[in-house]
Write a protein that holds these residues in place. Structure first.
Motif, PDB file in Angstrom:
ATOM      1  N   ILE A  18      -9.332  -8.650  -4.751  1.00 22.12           N
ATOM      2  CA  ILE A  18      -8.685  -7.465  -5.324  1.00 22.12           C
ATOM      3  C   ILE A  18      -9.524  -6.900  -6.462  1.00 22.12           C
ATOM      4  N   TRP A  60      -2.151   7.433  -3.610  1.00 26.02           N
ATOM      5  CA  TRP A  60      -2.030   6.339  -2.659  1.00 26.02           C
ATOM      6  C   TRP A  60      -3.389   5.866  -2.155  1.00 26.02           C
ATOM      7  N   PRO A  96      -4.166   2.064  -3.600  1.00 31.71           N
ATOM      8  CA  PRO A  96      -3.660   0.870  -2.897  1.00 31.71           C
ATOM      9  C   PRO A  96      -4.121   0.780  -1.442  1.00 31.71           C
ATOM     10  N   ILE A 120      -7.643  -0.639  -1.452  1.00 34.88           N
ATOM     11  CA  ILE A 120      -7.627  -2.064  -1.806  1.00 34.88           C
ATOM     12  C   ILE A 120      -7.150  -2.910  -0.627  1.00 34.88           C
ATOM     13  N   VAL A 121      -6.080  -2.457   0.026  1.00 34.81           N
ATOM     14  CA  VAL A 121      -5.548  -3.201   1.177  1.00 34.81           C
ATOM     15  C   VAL A 121      -6.577  -3.259   2.301  1.00 34.81           C
TER      16      VAL A 121
END
Length: 364
Positions: free
Chosen positions: A107, A140, A143, A146-147
């Motif tokens: 992360i 958005w 995230p 990152i995902v």
């Protein structure tokens, strides 16, 4: 597009990785980064050093620093993020860190990428779902990016279960991204892809079955991280309806194996991050294929998926879909043929054992 620089970039990464691997092997023994078989998931029977990814990283990094011109914001982010991944993974290859610590490092590396403007800002969607065919992610994007990075990083790590499998599949994916970058005129993406492919192929001779060294988490997590960010740089920028499908095709083998692993573990009420022996390569082995046959089958699948991704951009969806259908039919036929051969061989062995038993019984 400077083809000469791309060739030199690949060659330097290949040569450094090839030369550094024996040195890294000796280092792994000295610091205790050795894989000792202690459960039924392990295919090898003897201790093998597992720090080989460091040689891939050396080859990649030196080549990139030599040929990336200029080292822009995104390239800096890639280098810093990869240093985090490699640094934590080296410790893991020596001391076996907890999964949550590795996840935190992934992360952190993904956040470095995001802060250096490596983001999935928009995703192509069918026009009947989104007006204009493009879904703008806005905040958005952070995230989602990152995902994506964490998923791909772990996906490549999870297929690193047979000699030469993960590094070979990553090489094929790197070449696919390399050719797509050339078609799109993305010089820096092509440089990064060439350096990554060179580093992988320089290490591969030492990792073929029987492997002399494993790349460990240092290699598998580094390769997963690199493939995820290269896809963002070179492929998620497009607004064509097929732009999202291209990285999914290139990385389909590790991604879908990971998704099935998550579903399988959830269905069996097991921790998602708990290792098991249900991956595709394990199933092929359990079906009677040898390590080399299993790796060859998965190489062919990865190659066809990569070619389909390139054709999808260059020739359109119909050509790519046709190639995929032909490949699926051929793969199914080949599987049935090899499966029949295995069953016949097993039947012959059983008959031979029965004959031997009867012979000994008669002697008594």
């Amino acid at each position: 597009m400077d083809i000469k620089s791309l060739i030199f970039c690949f060659s330097v990464a290949f040569a450094i990785s090839l030369a550094a691997t024996p040195l890294v092997k000796n280092l792994a023994y000295q610091i205790g980064a050795v894989d000792i078989p202690n459960d039924d998931r392990r295919i090898h029977k003897r201790p093998i050093p597992r720090l080989g990814g460091l040689a891939i990283f050396y080859g990649f990094l030196i080549s990139l620093l030599c040929f990336a011109n200029p080292i822009d914001e995104q390239t800096r982010g890639i280098i810093i993020g990869s240093l985090i991944i490699v640094g934590v993974s080296i410790i893991d290859d020596v001391k076996q860190l907890r999964a949550l610590i590795k996840l935190a490092a992934q992360i952190a590396a993904a956040l470095i990428a995001v802060t250096h403007n490596i983001r999935i800002n928009a995703i192509s969607m069918p026009e009947f779902l989104v007006e204009g065919g493009v879904l703008q992610l806005g905040y958005w994007s952070i995230p989602v990016t990152i995902v994506w990075i964490v998923i791909v990083t772990n996906a490549v790590n999870l297929i690193d279960g047979l000699d030469g499998l993960a590094v070979g599949v990553s090489s094929i994916a790197s070449f696919s991204l390399f050719f797509i970058a050339i078609l799109g005129g993305e010089q820096n993406v092509a440089i990064i892809s060439a350096a990554l492919a060179g580093g992988c192929l320089g290490f591969l001779p030492y990792n073929f079955n029987p492997a002399k060294i494993f790349m460990g988490d240092t290699g598998s997590q580094f390769l997963g991280y690199m493939l995820s960010v290269i896809c963002i740089q070179g492929l998620f920028k497009g607004y064509a309806i097929i732009s999202f499908m291209v990285p999914m095709l290139i990385l389909a083998l590790p991604i879908f194996d990971t998704l099935f692993a998550i579903i399988r573990r959830a269905w069996n009420h097991k921790p998602i991050m708990e290792a098991d022996r249900g991956h595709l390569h394990h199933r092929l082995l359990d079906s009677g294929f040898t390590q080399k046959e299993t790796v060859a089958i998965l190489y062919v699948i990865a190659t066809v998926l990569g070619i389909s991704a390139v054709l999808l951009l260059e020739r359109g969806s119909y050509t790519a879909a046709l190639l995929l259908m032909i490949t699926v039919a051929t793969a199914f036929g080949l599987y049935k043929l090899l499966r029949k051969r295995f069953n016949n061989k097993r039947k012959d062995n059983q008959e031979e054992n029965t004959t031997e038993q009867n012979k000994h019984t008669g002697d008594i």
